[in-house]
Design an enzyme around this catalytic site. Structure first.
Site, PDB file in Angstrom:
ATOM      1  CG  ASP A  30      -2.045   0.980   1.157  1.00 18.15           C
ATOM      2  OD1 ASP A  30      -2.334   1.476   0.046  1.00 18.15           O
ATOM      3  OD2 ASP A  30      -2.647   1.272   2.202  1.00 18.15           O
ATOM      4  N   GLY A  31       0.395   2.285  -0.713  1.00 14.40           N
ATOM      5  CA  GLY A  31       1.070   3.574  -0.664  1.00 14.40           C
ATOM      6  C   GLY A  31       1.646   4.062  -1.967  1.00 14.40           C
ATOM      7  NE  ARG A  34      -1.554   6.507   1.179  1.00 12.97           N
ATOM      8  CZ  ARG A  34      -1.739   5.682   2.187  1.00 12.97           C
ATOM      9  NH1 ARG A  34      -1.597   6.113   3.430  1.00 12.97           N
ATOM     10  NH2 ARG A  34      -2.057   4.426   1.970  1.00 12.97           N
ATOM     11  CG  HIS A  47       0.398   1.870  -9.736  1.00 14.12           C
ATOM     12  ND1 HIS A  47       0.034   1.504  -8.468  1.00 14.12           N
ATOM     13  CD2 HIS A  47      -0.663   2.560 -10.254  1.00 14.12           C
ATOM     14  CE1 HIS A  47      -1.186   1.944  -8.205  1.00 14.12           C
ATOM     15  NE2 HIS A  47      -1.627   2.588  -9.273  1.00 14.12           N
ATOM     16  CG  ASN A  78      -7.454  -2.870  -6.439  1.00 12.74           C
ATOM     17  OD1 ASN A  78      -6.442  -3.564  -6.312  1.00 12.74           O
ATOM     18  ND2 ASN A  78      -7.802  -1.980  -5.520  1.00 12.74           N
ATOM     19  NE  ARG A 200      -8.470   0.390   4.948  1.00 14.84           N
ATOM     20  CZ  ARG A 200      -8.012   1.628   5.071  1.00 14.84           C
ATOM     21  NH1 ARG A 200      -7.816   2.148   6.273  1.00 14.84           N
ATOM     22  NH2 ARG A 200      -7.728   2.352   4.003  1.00 14.84           N
ATOM     23  CB  SER A 202      -7.828  -4.046   2.578  1.00 15.96           C
ATOM     24  OG  SER A 202      -7.714  -2.781   3.191  1.00 15.96           O
TER      25      SER A 202
END
Length: 246
Positions: A30-31, A34, A47, A78, A200, A202
């Site tokens: 994740d991230g 950001r 990505h 997604n 979390r 997910s």
């Protein structure tokens, strides 16, 4: 590569591998978005940087003696993302498989996919099938990529299989379900890591995470590297796993 425990084993145990080293590690990567936003770059740049982190982490996992590395690459949720971003992700998947398959094969790493990846474009499905077939006999380590994967869907599919097989309800136990999950041939999950500071799961490996150690780190996925993985392994080694006992 060691297989899953006997069907009668209700509680997993780290019966093989190096002491203090998790046999099976999973990561929610994740991230990426950001990371790109912080650098005023398009999301696809995040990505791409995430794909580089995947390569680094896989090499570090093999060096550390981890038998199975499972990565959450594309969830069943997604599909809600913009079509352009999905197209970019599919392009990256194509590129990764084409670019990395030779190295995986030569390094003795088996590629496994969990999830309903056959929903993807036919050329992607063909690439995945070819890569899995080419590496099927490898035993040094296993790279598992979750594609169009959702844990709730996985459990539903397992229950549907049990019903279709006509198994008597009174004979169903946890091992009955575990044997019909996408991960049935893999060692129990020892450590689940999520990057980017989120706390979390997910919809990722919900069944398998029942006795796994959980680790949430603030590092954005594109910045994850061998040092970050080794720190996670050290954290794991310092934990006491009692599986509900004393």
């Amino acid at each position: 590569m060691s297989g899953a425990p006997a069907a009668s084993d209700a509680v997993p145990a780290q019966a093989a591998g190096q002491p203090g080293v998790p046999r099976h590690v999973a990561i929610i990567m994740d991230g990426n978005g950001r990371w790109a936003k912080k650098r005023f770059l398009p999301r696809v740049a995040g990505h791409r940087a995430g794909a580089d982190a995947l390569r680094r982490t896989l090499r570090a996992a093999v060096t550390a003696g981890i038998e199975v590395l499972t990565l959450y690459a594309f969830s069943s949720e997604n599909w809600r993302r913009p079509a352009a971003e999905i197209a970019d992700l599919m392009g990256l998947l194509r590129h990764y498989i084409r670019a990395e398959i030779d190295e995986l094969a030569e390094a003795g790493i088996r590629l496994r996919i969990i999830g309903d990846y056959r929903r993807f474009e036919p050329d992607v499905v063909a690439l995945v099938d070819e890569a899995m077939a080419r590496t099927a006999a490898n035993r040094r380590a296993t790279l598992v990529i979750a594609l169009n994967y959702g844990a709730q869907d996985e459990i539903v599919r397992a229950v549907q299989a049990i019903v279709a097989e006509g198994i008597a309800p009174a004979t169903i136990d946890p091992s009955t379900i575990a044997a019909r999950l996408d991960t049935a041939d893999l060692p129990p999950l020892d450590l689940l890591i999520r990057t980017s500071g989120e706390r979390r799961l997910s919809n990722f490996l919900l069944w398998q995470a029942a006795y796994a150690e959980l680790l949430f780190v603030d590092t954005l996925w594109p910045d994850f590297d061998a040092a970050a993985l080794n720190a996670a392994v050290a954290d794991f080694a310092g934990r006491e796993r009692r599986y509900g006992g004393l």
